[in-house]
Motif scaffolding. Structure first.
Motif: not given
Length: 108
Positions: A91-96, A101-105
């Motif tokens: 339900p958000r305009a995330l365009r898939g 941005q995913v972060e790891w450490r």
């Protein structure tokens, strides 16, 4: 949504072929109700829901050449998997998920 035939490996082909099908991989719907409304959420039938229906119809059409039906099956499997990913139907305009941005450490 019109039926578009895409030849060759999609990822490596890029360009117009990838642009023609980029909205097929997700759907963004209204935040308020968390309900899908085709006219509002899938303009011109250009979203994953319409793409699944179109590719299903292509696959089922025995009048089409085997190569086109094979392509439809590949799209269908991929698109059904897409809608089961949390950011591909949201339900958000995330365009898939492309806007996240995913972060790891601490690294993106």
């Amino acid at each position: 949504m019109e039926s578009r035939t895409v030849r060759g490996p999609m990822r490596s082909a890029g360009g117009a072929q990838a642009q023609d099908t980029r909205r097929w991989h997700f759907v963004n719907f209204d935040v308020a109700g968390c309900e899908y409304a085709p006219a509002r959420d899938c303009p011109q039938g250009d979203c994953v829901v319409a793409a699944i229906n179109t590719q299903f119809r292509r696959l089922a059409d025995r009048r089409l050449p085997d190569a086109e039906r094979t392509e439809a099956l590949k799209f269908l499997v991929h698109l059904v998997a897409d809608v089961h990913q949390p950011l591909h139907a949201t339900p958000r305009a995330l365009r898939g998920g492309l806007n996240e941005q995913v972060e790891w450490r601490g690294e993106g």
